[in-house]
Design an enzyme around this catalytic site. Structure first.
Site, PDB file in Angstrom:
ATOM      1  N   HIS A 135     -15.817   3.952  -7.283  1.00  0.00           N
ATOM      2  CA  HIS A 135     -14.850   4.952  -6.800  1.00  0.00           C
ATOM      3  C   HIS A 135     -13.438   4.634  -7.311  1.00  0.00           C
ATOM      4  CE1 HIS A 135     -13.181   7.771  -3.689  1.00  0.00           C
ATOM      5  NE2 HIS A 135     -12.135   6.962  -3.822  1.00  0.00           N
ATOM      6  N   GLU A 136     -12.990   3.410  -7.100  1.00  0.00           N
ATOM      7  CA  GLU A 136     -11.615   3.075  -7.519  1.00  0.00           C
ATOM      8  C   GLU A 136     -11.475   3.150  -9.039  1.00  0.00           C
ATOM      9  OE1 GLU A 136      -9.809   3.367  -5.123  1.00  0.00           O
ATOM     10  OE2 GLU A 136     -11.155   2.838  -3.490  1.00  0.00           O
TER      11      GLU A 136
ATOM     12  N   GLN B  35       0.888  -1.169   0.000  1.00  0.00           N
ATOM     13  CA  GLN B  35       0.000   0.000   0.000  1.00  0.00           C
ATOM     14  C   GLN B  35       0.921   1.213   0.000  1.00  0.00           C
ATOM     15  OE1 GLN B  35      -3.207   0.899  -0.346  1.00  0.00           O
ATOM     16  NE2 GLN B  35      -2.523   3.005  -0.008  1.00  0.00           N
TER      17      GLN B  35
ATOM     18  N   MET C 224      -7.894   0.620  -3.174  1.00  0.00           N
ATOM     19  CA  MET C 224      -6.762   1.448  -3.601  1.00  0.00           C
ATOM     20  C   MET C 224      -6.670   1.342  -5.117  1.00  0.00           C
ATOM     21  SD  MET C 224      -4.326   3.485  -2.869  1.00  0.00           S
ATOM     22  CE  MET C 224      -3.459   4.242  -4.243  1.00  0.00           C
TER      23      MET C 224
ATOM     24  N   GLU D 133      -9.348  12.778  -4.519  1.00  0.00           N
ATOM     25  CA  GLU D 133     -10.424  12.102  -3.786  1.00  0.00           C
ATOM     26  C   GLU D 133     -11.770  12.823  -3.897  1.00  0.00           C
ATOM     27  OE1 GLU D 133     -10.018   9.195  -2.979  1.00  0.00           O
ATOM     28  OE2 GLU D 133      -7.847   8.981  -2.816  1.00  0.00           O
TER      29      GLU D 133
ATOM     30  N   TYR E 121     -12.795  14.296   0.881  1.00  0.00           N
ATOM     31  CA  TYR E 121     -13.627  13.475  -0.012  1.00  0.00           C
ATOM     32  C   TYR E 121     -14.969  14.162  -0.235  1.00  0.00           C
ATOM     33  CZ  TYR E 121     -10.745   9.216   0.480  1.00  0.00           C
ATOM     34  OH  TYR E 121      -9.741   8.295   0.433  1.00  0.00           O
TER      35      TYR E 121
ATOM     36  N   PRO F   5      -5.769  -2.414   4.772  1.00  0.00           N
ATOM     37  CA  PRO F   5      -6.234  -1.360   5.693  1.00  0.00           C
ATOM     38  C   PRO F   5      -7.248  -0.381   5.102  1.00  0.00           C
ATOM     39  CG  PRO F   5      -4.021  -0.848   4.919  1.00  0.00           C
ATOM     40  CD  PRO F   5      -4.365  -2.206   4.381  1.00  0.00           C
TER      41      PRO F   5
ATOM     42  N   MET G 158      -9.460   0.088   8.138  1.00  0.00           N
ATOM     43  CA  MET G 158      -9.444   1.119   9.190  1.00  0.00           C
ATOM     44  C   MET G 158     -10.810   1.742   9.427  1.00  0.00           C
ATOM     45  SD  MET G 158      -5.793   2.988   8.714  1.00  0.00           S
ATOM     46  CE  MET G 158      -5.856   3.264   6.957  1.00  0.00           C
ATOM     47  N   LYS G 159     -11.512   2.028   8.330  1.00  0.00           N
ATOM     48  CA  LYS G 159     -12.809   2.693   8.467  1.00  0.00           C
ATOM     49  C   LYS G 159     -13.764   1.893   9.358  1.00  0.00           C
ATOM     50  CE  LYS G 159     -16.835   4.118   5.828  1.00  0.00           C
ATOM     51  NZ  LYS G 159     -17.640   3.884   4.626  1.00  0.00           N
TER      52      LYS G 159
HETATM   53  N1  BES Z   1      -6.823   6.380  -2.682  1.00  0.00           N
HETATM   54  C1  BES Z   1      -7.714   6.040  -1.662  1.00  0.00           C
HETATM   55  C2  BES Z   1      -7.077   5.395  -0.473  1.00  0.00           C
HETATM   56  C3  BES Z   1      -6.038   6.259   0.220  1.00  0.00           C
HETATM   57  C4  BES Z   1      -6.225   7.619   0.386  1.00  0.00           C
HETATM   58  C5  BES Z   1      -4.894   5.676   0.709  1.00  0.00           C
HETATM   59  C6  BES Z   1      -5.260   8.394   1.023  1.00  0.00           C
HETATM   60  C7  BES Z   1      -3.934   6.439   1.342  1.00  0.00           C
HETATM   61  C8  BES Z   1      -4.106   7.796   1.499  1.00  0.00           C
HETATM   62  C9  BES Z   1      -8.852   5.155  -2.176  1.00  0.00           C
HETATM   63  O1  BES Z   1      -9.246   5.453  -3.471  1.00  0.00           O
HETATM   64  C10 BES Z   1     -10.059   5.433  -1.331  1.00  0.00           C
HETATM   65  O2  BES Z   1     -10.503   6.552  -1.364  1.00  0.00           O
HETATM   66  N2  BES Z   1     -10.547   4.452  -0.600  1.00  0.00           N
HETATM   67  C11 BES Z   1     -11.733   4.615   0.200  1.00  0.00           C
HETATM   68  C12 BES Z   1     -12.905   4.230  -0.664  1.00  0.00           C
HETATM   69  C13 BES Z   1     -14.202   4.889  -0.354  1.00  0.00           C
HETATM   70  C14 BES Z   1     -14.155   6.383  -0.305  1.00  0.00           C
HETATM   71  C15 BES Z   1     -15.243   4.446  -1.363  1.00  0.00           C
HETATM   72  C16 BES Z   1     -11.599   3.701   1.393  1.00  0.00           C
HETATM   73  O3  BES Z   1     -10.582   3.016   1.496  1.00  0.00           O
HETATM   74  O4  BES Z   1     -12.454   3.691   2.255  1.00  0.00           O
HETATM   75 ZN    ZN Z   2     -10.178   7.357  -3.499  1.00  0.00          ZN
END
Ligand code: BES
Ligand code: ZN
Length: 631
Positions: free
Chosen positions: A318-319, A162, A293, A341, A404, A289, A579-580
C-alpha cells in the site's frame, strides 16, 4: 429583534448580490489559510536543530516563492503553535530585508495564519525568497518526542513527524495545501550519535556525524514532508530497498519485509517507472499512530506489522503504491483524498494478487468490504460520497476512512466492466498524464470520461460514475467480492456457535491470519462466555502475536464484556499506539454500557505513550460511543 436582524441581513446579502451561501468550490482547499492563488512556493530550504531537551525543532524555513497577483502584498502561510522570531524577504543575489509579520488567531483545526507584508517598494518580480525564523512547540501536533523508555532500545529518545493531513504547519511555516508542490533541501543537526532521516535522499552509508544534509529534487505536496531522528540503523533488502530501525528491531524488520524489492520491481512493471530513486522503510516505535505513511523514498511503518510470518505486508504494498497514486498524482484538496487512498487500495490488491495469489487478495477484499459495510452504518450520509463537501468545521476525520474501500471498489467495478487490459491502459495513462500534478475529482472524472467511458461507449455512463463520486452508499449494480476461504471460516464460526462443532474440532491449520480474523468477526453477538473461553483456548487469540487478530479479538472481548481476557486486552492497549488497533477497542468498552470508567482509566494510564493525533481520535471515539449509549 431577531426578525429584524435577519431581514437586515438578507437585505445586505441581496445588495451585494449573492442570495445564498457561497457555493462549495471543489477546486478550493478550505483547509489552508494560504493565499496560494496569489503566491506559490516552488522550493523550501530548511535549517533545523533537533533539541530533545526542549522537545523542539529550531531554525529557519526559507521559501522560494512566485507572485501571481501583483496587487497582493501580503503572503499568508499556515502555522500551528509555532514561535515565530523574524521574517525577511530578498531577491536572489540581493540583501535580505526585514518584513513585518502578524500571527492570527488560533483555530483548533486550521492553526494560525502567519501574515507577512512585503516591504514598501519590494518588487517580487519573477521570484523571491522569504525566510522565517521559528521554533516548534513541545506539543506540535505533527511531532512525537518519545522518551527513551518508549523506544525498543530504551536508551535513546526518538522523534518522528506525521504531517498528513494538515500537520506540516506545526513544524514548518508554509503553504500547507496539497495543491502546491515544492522541492526541498534541508540541513538537520542532531546529537552526534543519532541518525536523522527525511522524506528525501537518505544515503544508507551516511556517516553518523550529527549533521545531515537532504535533498528532495521531485516536487512534493507539504503533507509528504517528514523527519525522524533517533538511534536508527540501516539494513539492506535489495539494490534499491532497505530498512531503517532501532538495532533491536533491525533483523526482524529486514526479515518481515524481505519482499519489498520484489514489490517495487513488480509495481514498476504494472504502473510505469518508479521515479524517486531508493525506496526504504523506517520502522518506528509502537507510538506511531498509523499503519504506514507514504513519505516519499522512506515510508514510515508501524512495528505492529512485525507478525513474524510476513502476513501483514500488504501494508508495505500500500505505502509503495502511493509512490504513484498520491505522491506522483496527488489530491488537490482533502475532499479528493479518495484519489490517493482509494486508488492506492485498488493498486495494493492488484500487487497482492500478482505477488501472492488471488485467494489472498480476495480475502483482503472481503475484509475491506465488510469494514465498508460497517462504515456505511456510522458515517453520516453527507460524508459518504467519494468527493463530499467537507469543510474545516467538520473536523479532520469526517469520512472516517471509508473512501479507501469505496474508492477501491469503484475502480474494481470499472475494471470488471471494461476488462483488465483496457483498464490497465487507462490507469497507466492516467499516471503519465497527471504526473507531478495535484488534481481534483473533476479532473479525474473528465479524464475517465474521455479515455474510458466515451472511448468505449455503451458500457458505463458519466452519470453512473458520478453516483460513486457524489452519492452516499454503494451503487446497487456493484458485485461484492467473495472469498471461498473466508466463507469456510464463517461457516465454521456459525457451526461452532450453534454447538454443531466443538472448538477443538475446528480445522484451522490451513487458515490464513485473514481467515482467523474473519472467523472472529463472524462470531454471533449472543455467544456465551464459556464459548468464548473455548475458542480462546483452542486458537490462543488473547496471546496472538498477530496484531490484526488481536484487534478483532479484543473488539469482541470488549463488546461482550468477556472479562477473563481483560488482562490481555489491557496489555494490547498498552503495547500498541496505532489508532486502528486501539481506537475501536476503547470505543467498544464505552459502548458496552458498563465499562466507560474502565476505558477512561486505561486511557489515562496509556495516554502519555500515545501520539497527540491518537489521543484526539480516542477521545472523540469514546465521546461518540457515550453519546450513543445514552441516547
Ligand atoms: N496516507 C495514509 C495515512 C493517512 C491518511 C494519514 C489520512 C493521515 C490522513 C497511509 O497511506 C495509509 O493509508 N495507512 C493505512 C494503511 C492501510 C490502509 C494498509 C493505515 O495507517 O492503516
Ligand atoms: Zn494510504
Amino acid at each position: 429583534m431577531f426578525r429584524n436582524l435577519i431581514l437586515l441581513a438578507s437585505v445586505a446579502v441581496a445588495i451585494v448580490g449573492c442570495e445564498k451561501a457561497p457555493e462549495y468550490d471543489p477546486a478550493h482547499d478550505y483547509f489552508t489559510y494560504a493565499n496560494y492563488d496569489a503566491f506559490v512556493t516552488d522550493h523550501l530550504a530548511l535549517d533545523l536543530d533537533v533539541d530533545f531537551q526542549a522537545r523542539s525543532l529550531r531554525g529557519t524555513a526559507r521559501l522560494h516563492m512566485r507572485n501571481l497577483l501583483p496587487a497582493e502584498r501580503t503572503v499568508i502561510l499556515d502555522t500551528r503553535d509555532l514561535d515565530i522570531g523574524a521574517a525577511q524577504v530578498w531577491l536572489e543575489g540581493e540583501a535580505p530585508q526585514a518584513a513585518v509579520f502578524r500571527v492570527g488567531e488560533r483555530d483548533d483545526v486550521l492553526g494560525q495564519p502567519l501574515e507577512i507584508d512585503l516591504p514598501d517598494g519590494f518588487d517580487p518580480q519573477g521570484g523571491f525568497w522569504l525566510e522565517v525564523a521559528y521554533e516548534t512547540s513541545p506539543d506540535a501536533s505533527a511531532l512525537q518526542w518519545l522518551p527513551a523508555e518508549l523506544t525498543a532500545g530504551g536508551e535513546h529518545p526518538l522523534v518522528f513527524s506525521q504531517s498528513q493531513a494538515i500537520h506540516a504547519r506545526s513544524w514548518v511555516p508554509l503553504q500547507d495545501t496539497p495543491a502546491v508542490r515544492i522541492t526541498y533541501e534541508a540541513t538537520v543537526r542532531t546529537p552526534p550519535s543519532m541518525l536523522a532521516l527525511m522524506s528525501a535522499d537518505n544515503d544508507p552509508l551516511t556517516p553518523r556525524s550529527g549533521t545531515y544534509q537532504f535533498e528532495m529534487p521531485q516536487p512534493i505536496p507539504s503533507y509528504l514532508l517528514a523527519i525522524s531522528a533517533g538511534n536508527l540503523f540501516f539494513a539492506p533488502i535489495g539494490p534499491e530497498t532497505g530498512v531503517y530501525a532501532e538495532p533491536e528491531l533491525l533483523e526482524d524488520s529486514a526479515w518481515e519485509f524481505a519482499e519489498t524489492q520484489d514489490m517495487l520491481d513488480l509495481a514498476e512493471t504494472q504502473l510505469g517507472p518508479y521515479d524517486w530513486g531508493r525506496y526504504d522503510l523506517l520502522i518506528l516505535p509502537p507510538a506511531f499512530p498509523y499503519g504506514g505513511m507514504e513519505n516519499p523514498r522512506l515510508s514510515f511503518i508501524t512495528p505492529s506489522v512485525l507478525a513474524g510470518d510476513r502476513s501483514l505486508v500488504s501494508l508495505i504494498a500500500h505505502e509503495l503504491a502511493h509512490s504513484w497514486s498520491g505522491n506522483l498524482v496527488t489530491n488537490a484538496t482533502w475532499r479528493d483524498i479518495w484519489l490517493n487512498e482509494g486508488t492506492t487500495s485498488y493498486l495494493t490488491a492488484r500487487l497482492m494478487e500478482e505477488l501472492f495469489s488471488k485467494q489472498r487478495a480476495d480475502e483482503e477484499r472481503v475484509l475491506d468490504w465488510e469494514a465498508l459495510q460497517a462504515d456505511l452504518e456510522t458515517v453520516p450520509e453527507r460524508f459518504q460520497p467519494l468527493a463530499p463537501k467537507v469543510l474545516p468545521s467538520d473536523g479532520e476525520g469526517a469520512q472516517q476512512g471509508m473512501y479507501y474501500a469505496k474508492g477501491q471498489f469503484f475502480l474494481e467495478h470499472l475494471e470488471r466492466l471494461f476488462g483488465r487490459a483496457v483498464f490497465d491502459e487507462f490507469i497507466t495513462g492516467y499516471f503519465r498524464k497527471f504526473q507531478w500534478q495535484s488534481i481534483t475529482t473533476e479532473d479525474f472524472l473528465d479524464y475517465l470520461d474521455e479515455h474510458l467511458l466515451s472511448a468505449h461507449p455503451g458500457v458505463y455512463t458519466r452519470e453512473q460514475a458520478g453516483e460513486w463520486l457524489y452519492q452516499p452508499g454503494v451503487p446497487a449494480d456493484f458485485q461484492p467480492p467473495v472469498s471461498a476461504s473466508l466463507a469456510a471460516a464463517e461457516e465454521a464460526a456459525k457451526a461452532f456457535a450453534s454447538g454443531a462443532l466443538a472448538a477443538g474440532d475446528i480445522d484451522y491449520a490451513d487458515w490464513s491470519p485473514h481467515a482467523v480474523v474473519h472467523f472472529i468477526n463472524s462470531l454471533p453477538a449472543d455467544l456465551a462466555g464459556d464459548r468464548l473461553a473455548a475458542v480462546d483456548n483452542a486458537f490462543g487469540f488473547s496471546a496472538s502475536r498477530n496484531a490484526e487478530i488481536g484487534r478483532a479479538w479484543f473488539i469482541q472481548v470488549a463488546q461482550r464484556r468477556y472479562q477473563p481476557a481483560y488482562g490481555a486486552m489491557e496489555e494490547h492497549l498498552a503495547r500498541h499506539g496505532r489508532m486502528k488497533l486501539i481506537v475501536p477497542v476503547y470505543a467498544a468498552l464505552v459502548a458496552n454500557g458498563a465499562d466507560a470508567d474502565l476505558a477512561r482509566k486505561l486511557f489515562a494510564e496509556n495516554r502519555n505513550s500515545y501520539h497527540p493525533i491518537a489521543v484526539q481520535a480516542i477521545e472523540s471515539a469514546m465521546d461518540r460511543a457515550a453519546d450513543k449509549t445514552t441516547s
